[in-house]
Design a protein around this motif. Sequence first.
Motif, PDB file in Angstrom:
ATOM      1  N   GLY A  23      54.332 120.535 -32.348  1.00 40.21           N
ATOM      2  CA  GLY A  23      55.062 121.764 -32.617  1.00 40.21           C
ATOM      3  C   GLY A  23      54.211 122.999 -32.691  1.00 40.21           C
ATOM      4  N   GLY A  24      52.934 122.895 -32.489  1.00 40.07           N
ATOM      5  CA  GLY A  24      52.074 124.064 -32.561  1.00 40.07           C
ATOM      6  C   GLY A  24      52.028 124.801 -31.248  1.00 40.07           C
ATOM      7  N   SER A  25      51.436 125.947 -31.262  1.00 41.26           N
ATOM      8  CA  SER A  25      51.291 126.752 -30.069  1.00 41.26           C
ATOM      9  C   SER A  25      49.810 126.926 -29.796  1.00 41.26           C
ATOM     10  N   ASP A  26      49.439 126.987 -28.534  1.00 41.81           N
ATOM     11  CA  ASP A  26      48.024 127.137 -28.214  1.00 41.81           C
ATOM     12  C   ASP A  26      47.605 128.597 -28.076  1.00 41.81           C
ATOM     13  N   ASP A  27      48.555 129.528 -28.233  1.00 36.28           N
ATOM     14  CA  ASP A  27      48.159 130.920 -28.137  1.00 36.28           C
ATOM     15  C   ASP A  27      47.715 131.428 -29.517  1.00 36.28           C
ATOM     16  N   ASP A  28      46.680 132.195 -29.526  1.00 36.29           N
ATOM     17  CA  ASP A  28      46.142 132.719 -30.771  1.00 36.29           C
ATOM     18  C   ASP A  28      46.592 134.153 -31.018  1.00 36.29           C
ATOM     19  N   ASP A  29      47.507 134.624 -30.230  1.00 34.72           N
ATOM     20  CA  ASP A  29      47.970 135.992 -30.351  1.00 34.72           C
ATOM     21  C   ASP A  29      48.904 136.112 -31.554  1.00 34.72           C
ATOM     22  N   ASP A  30      48.564 136.960 -32.510  1.00 31.53           N
ATOM     23  CA  ASP A  30      49.369 137.123 -33.714  1.00 31.53           C
ATOM     24  C   ASP A  30      50.453 138.185 -33.574  1.00 31.53           C
ATOM     25  N   THR A  31      50.512 138.845 -32.421  1.00 30.19           N
ATOM     26  CA  THR A  31      51.523 139.889 -32.261  1.00 30.19           C
ATOM     27  C   THR A  31      52.854 139.235 -31.913  1.00 30.19           C
ATOM     28  N   GLU A  32      53.898 139.798 -32.470  1.00 35.32           N
ATOM     29  CA  GLU A  32      55.239 139.272 -32.219  1.00 35.32           C
ATOM     30  C   GLU A  32      55.861 140.015 -31.043  1.00 35.32           C
ATOM     31  N   ALA A  33      56.722 139.306 -30.338  1.00 33.17           N
ATOM     32  CA  ALA A  33      57.426 139.931 -29.221  1.00 33.17           C
ATOM     33  C   ALA A  33      58.434 140.928 -29.769  1.00 33.17           C
ATOM     34  N   PRO A  34      58.644 142.028 -29.080  1.00 30.30           N
ATOM     35  CA  PRO A  34      59.629 142.998 -29.568  1.00 30.30           C
ATOM     36  C   PRO A  34      61.024 142.377 -29.533  1.00 30.30           C
ATOM     37  N   PRO A  35      61.848 142.734 -30.490  1.00 30.54           N
ATOM     38  CA  PRO A  35      63.197 142.152 -30.502  1.00 30.54           C
ATOM     39  C   PRO A  35      63.977 142.586 -29.270  1.00 30.54           C
ATOM     40  N   THR A  36      64.716 141.668 -28.734  1.00 34.03           N
ATOM     41  CA  THR A  36      65.510 141.981 -27.539  1.00 34.03           C
ATOM     42  C   THR A  36      66.863 142.519 -27.973  1.00 34.03           C
ATOM     43  N   GLN A  37      67.350 143.466 -27.246  1.00 36.46           N
ATOM     44  CA  GLN A  37      68.653 144.061 -27.524  1.00 36.46           C
ATOM     45  C   GLN A  37      69.726 143.292 -26.768  1.00 36.46           C
ATOM     46  N   PRO A  38      70.879 143.076 -27.387  1.00 40.49           N
ATOM     47  CA  PRO A  38      71.957 142.432 -26.634  1.00 40.49           C
ATOM     48  C   PRO A  38      72.425 143.354 -25.518  1.00 40.49           C
ATOM     49  N   PRO A  39      72.935 142.791 -24.443  1.00 44.19           N
ATOM     50  CA  PRO A  39      73.393 143.653 -23.342  1.00 44.19           C
ATOM     51  C   PRO A  39      74.556 144.527 -23.792  1.00 44.19           C
ATOM     52  N   VAL A  40      74.533 145.739 -23.327  1.00 41.73           N
ATOM     53  CA  VAL A  40      75.592 146.680 -23.662  1.00 41.73           C
ATOM     54  C   VAL A  40      76.741 146.466 -22.685  1.00 41.73           C
ATOM     55  N   THR A  41      77.923 146.216 -23.217  1.00 43.41           N
ATOM     56  CA  THR A  41      79.088 146.026 -22.364  1.00 43.41           C
ATOM     57  C   THR A  41      80.085 147.137 -22.640  1.00 43.41           C
ATOM     58  N   GLU A  42      80.688 147.589 -21.603  1.00 49.16           N
ATOM     59  CA  GLU A  42      81.699 148.623 -21.723  1.00 49.16           C
ATOM     60  C   GLU A  42      83.050 147.957 -21.970  1.00 49.16           C
ATOM     61  N   PRO A  43      83.867 148.534 -22.836  1.00 48.02           N
ATOM     62  CA  PRO A  43      85.194 147.955 -23.059  1.00 48.02           C
ATOM     63  C   PRO A  43      86.058 148.090 -21.810  1.00 48.02           C
ATOM     64  N   ASP A  44      86.922 147.104 -21.621  1.00 52.25           N
ATOM     65  CA  ASP A  44      87.832 147.115 -20.483  1.00 52.25           C
ATOM     66  C   ASP A  44      88.910 148.160 -20.735  1.00 52.25           C
ATOM     67  N   THR A  45      89.005 149.135 -19.857  1.00 51.06           N
ATOM     68  CA  THR A  45      89.969 150.220 -20.053  1.00 51.06           C
ATOM     69  C   THR A  45      91.234 150.033 -19.235  1.00 51.06           C
ATOM     70  N   THR A  46      91.364 148.898 -18.560  1.00 53.42           N
ATOM     71  CA  THR A  46      92.580 148.670 -17.779  1.00 53.42           C
ATOM     72  C   THR A  46      93.754 148.421 -18.717  1.00 53.42           C
ATOM     73  N   PRO A  47      94.837 149.124 -18.511  1.00 53.05           N
ATOM     74  CA  PRO A  47      95.996 148.895 -19.381  1.00 53.05           C
ATOM     75  C   PRO A  47      96.571 147.493 -19.158  1.00 53.05           C
TER      76      PRO A  47
END
Length: 125
Positions: A23-47
């Motif tokens: 369960g370990g990782s071989d990378d020694d990089d202590d920096t965390e990945a930036p949080p990912t944003q969920p995709p922006v979806t537009e509301p359906d405007t069809t009546p």
Amino acid sequence: MQALNWRRWCAAVVATSALAGCGGSDDDDDTEAPPTQPPVTEPDTTPADKVLFIGVDGLTYDAMRRGVADKSLSNIAQLNATRAWTGGVTDAPTQQPTLLAPGWATLLTGQWADQHGVRYSVQAA
């Protein structure tokens, strides 16, 4: 007896050592990945056409129309009310009893009992 205890200790140490590397990782990089944003979806405007079923036990369509006419059912008067048939055609495959379960199944599916298969209401014991 003591040889048996020694073997158990050795087995436990070997198992612990083997599991320590899992369960370990071989990378020694202590920096965390930036949080990912969920995709922006537009509301359906069809009546869309919408339906509201109001089921009132024992109320006939004619009685409801009289209540709307004399303004005693002012909230229902704001709706576009129409009749709904739930009995099918007499002596045809669509004929069904005017019972609660087959009637609601017909209204909700838009099909007669020969299609949705609900023919009887279950009676409570």
